[in-house]
Scaffold this active site. Structure first.
Site, short mmCIF file in Angstrom:
data_model
loop_
_atom_site.label_atom_id
_atom_site.label_comp_id
_atom_site.label_asym_id
_atom_site.label_seq_id
_atom_site.Cartn_x
_atom_site.Cartn_y
_atom_site.Cartn_z
N SER A 112 14.54 -30.97 -16.32
CA SER A 112 12.96 -31.07 -16.34
C SER A 112 12.86 -32.05 -15.32
CB SER A 112 12.68 -31.55 -17.93
OG SER A 112 11.30 -32.06 -17.88
N TYR B 242 12.53 -35.89 -25.89
CA TYR B 242 12.74 -34.95 -24.71
C TYR B 242 13.06 -35.67 -23.51
CZ TYR B 242 11.27 -30.78 -22.08
OH TYR B 242 11.59 -29.57 -21.10
P1 NAD Z 1 10.41 -21.67 -24.72
O1 NAD Z 1 10.28 -22.38 -25.77
O2 NAD Z 1 9.85 -20.51 -24.57
O3 NAD Z 1 12.26 -21.38 -24.66
C1 NAD Z 1 13.27 -22.06 -25.46
C2 NAD Z 1 14.29 -21.15 -25.78
O4 NAD Z 1 15.24 -21.94 -26.39
C3 NAD Z 1 13.97 -20.06 -26.54
O5 NAD Z 1 14.62 -18.87 -26.00
C4 NAD Z 1 14.40 -20.56 -28.12
O6 NAD Z 1 14.73 -19.44 -28.89
C5 NAD Z 1 15.78 -21.27 -27.51
N1 NAD Z 1 16.03 -22.15 -28.62
C6 NAD Z 1 15.44 -23.21 -29.24
N2 NAD Z 1 15.89 -23.81 -30.26
C7 NAD Z 1 17.14 -23.00 -30.38
C8 NAD Z 1 18.34 -22.94 -31.37
N3 NAD Z 1 18.42 -23.76 -32.22
N4 NAD Z 1 19.37 -22.22 -31.02
C9 NAD Z 1 19.15 -21.12 -29.95
N5 NAD Z 1 17.96 -20.97 -29.30
C10 NAD Z 1 17.22 -22.03 -29.28
O7 NAD Z 1 10.32 -22.60 -23.50
P2 NAD Z 1 10.87 -22.33 -21.81
O8 NAD Z 1 9.82 -23.19 -21.04
O9 NAD Z 1 11.24 -21.12 -21.53
O10 NAD Z 1 12.27 -23.57 -21.97
C11 NAD Z 1 13.43 -23.13 -21.50
C12 NAD Z 1 14.08 -24.22 -21.02
O11 NAD Z 1 13.41 -24.92 -20.02
C13 NAD Z 1 13.95 -25.54 -22.22
O12 NAD Z 1 15.32 -26.01 -21.77
C14 NAD Z 1 12.92 -26.46 -21.53
O13 NAD Z 1 13.06 -27.74 -21.94
C15 NAD Z 1 12.96 -26.48 -20.20
N6 NAD Z 1 11.89 -26.53 -19.20
C16 NAD Z 1 10.65 -25.89 -19.48
C17 NAD Z 1 9.72 -26.34 -18.66
C18 NAD Z 1 8.52 -25.65 -18.88
O14 NAD Z 1 7.20 -25.84 -17.97
N7 NAD Z 1 8.16 -24.54 -19.28
C19 NAD Z 1 9.58 -27.43 -17.91
C20 NAD Z 1 10.94 -28.02 -17.73
C21 NAD Z 1 12.01 -27.54 -18.54
#
Ligand code: NAD
Length: 252
Positions: free
Chosen positions: A144, A157
């Site tokens: 991130s 986080y």
């Molecule tokens: P999101 O919330 O849509 O996806 C999160 C995913 O993790 C989902 O598929 C959810 O089902 C899964 N998950 C959560 N808890 C779980 C559990 N206990 N068991 C199994 N699966 C679980 O959000 P996203 O943005 O797609 O996030 C994906 C990754 O990207 C994460 O690690 C997030 O921290 C990272 N991220 C996202 C952003 C952003 O701007 N969206 C920025 C930096 C990092």
């Protein structure tokens, strides 16, 4: 050809592949030729349909990654249904928002368990199998901007994602000579569930948009190319890097 992004014959595991960035990464890896095991606690139907429509191959494995209990089963099921995994994308992650003064132990532990502890132990289990078999592999952690910056109202986080950058470097140092590439992608601000609260807040939304040189929230499909690169032979000499895909945010 000496440059290849082809993943034909490879098997990839993507955690949290039902939506958002995990879904986009799974589709991109499948389009590049990999069979993709979609791992998570929610239905993967939408991701499976997208991969099928693109002519790719996938399978779903139901697992809740808030504990370490499913880790060996995920690797076993992948092996029996799609062949031993060559690539693991540690994408599943959660975020909890509250002022640091009010933050609870429960919100600390929940985030650290999935974003950091689970990532380490899935990577360890995967690497043990690779080393035992004398096979190379690729691990891609989804970090991130909070791997580089402090942020506000997301203490666990930020701790987890900063820790994940360090863990990526440590694992790269230990495993590079064994033929295992460990790298991370640091997504900027992407329009997914993870950032819904920010986009719903007009002030935060405007402030974030004003700072992104590219001028727009990331679209999930804009992350796929980086994942394919780090999964492919083209990154064989790339170890321990955290690659920002952020519309220029960190350059600002
Ligand atoms: P999101 O919330 O849509 O996806 C999160 C995913 O993790 C989902 O598929 C959810 O089902 C899964 N998950 C959560 N808890 C779980 C559990 N206990 N068991 C199994 N699966 C679980 O959000 P996203 O943005 O797609 O996030 C994906 C990754 O990207 C994460 O690690 C997030 O921290 C990272 N991220 C996202 C952003 C952003 O701007 N969206 C920025 C930096 C990092």
């Amino acid at each position: 050809m000496s440059v290849s992004f082809d993943l034909t014959g490879k098997t990839a595991i993507v955690t949290g592949a039902n939506t958002g960035l995990g879904q986009a990464i799974a589709v991109a890896l499948a389009e590049a030729g990999a069979k993709v095991a979609l791992v998570g606690r929610s239905s993967m139907a939408e991701t499976e349909a997208r991969i099928g429509a693109a002519g790719g191959q996938s399978l779903s494995i139901s697992a809740d990654l808030s504990t370490l209990e499913p880790i060996e089963r995920i690797l076993d099921e992948t092996t029996s249904r799609a062949g031993s995994a060559d690539i693991v994308v540690n994408n599943a992650g959660i975020i909890r928002r509250a002022d640091a003064l009010d933050f609870t132990e429960a919100d600390w532990d929940a985030v650290m368990d999935i974003n950091l502890k689970g990532v380490f132990f899935l990577s360890q289990a995967f690497a043990r199998r690779l080393v035992a078999a004398g096979r190379p592999g690729k691990i891609i952690n989804i970090a991130s901007l909070l791997s580089f910056q402090g942020g506000i109202r997301i203490p666990s986080y930020t701790a987890s994602k900063s820790g994940l950058a360090g863990l990526t470097r440590l694992l790269a140092c230990e495993w590079a000579a064994k033929g295992i590439n460990v790298n991370a992608i640091a997504p900027g601000y992407f329009a997914t569930n993870n950032t819904e609260a920010l986009r719903d807040d007009p002030d935060r939304n405007a402030a974030i948009l004003a700072r992104i040189p590219a001028g727009h929230w990331g679209k999930p499909e804009e992350i796929g190319g980086a994942a394919v690169f780090l999964a492919s032979p083209s990154s064989d000499y790339v170890h321990g890097t955290v690659l920002p895909v952020d519309g220029g945010w960190l350059a600002r």
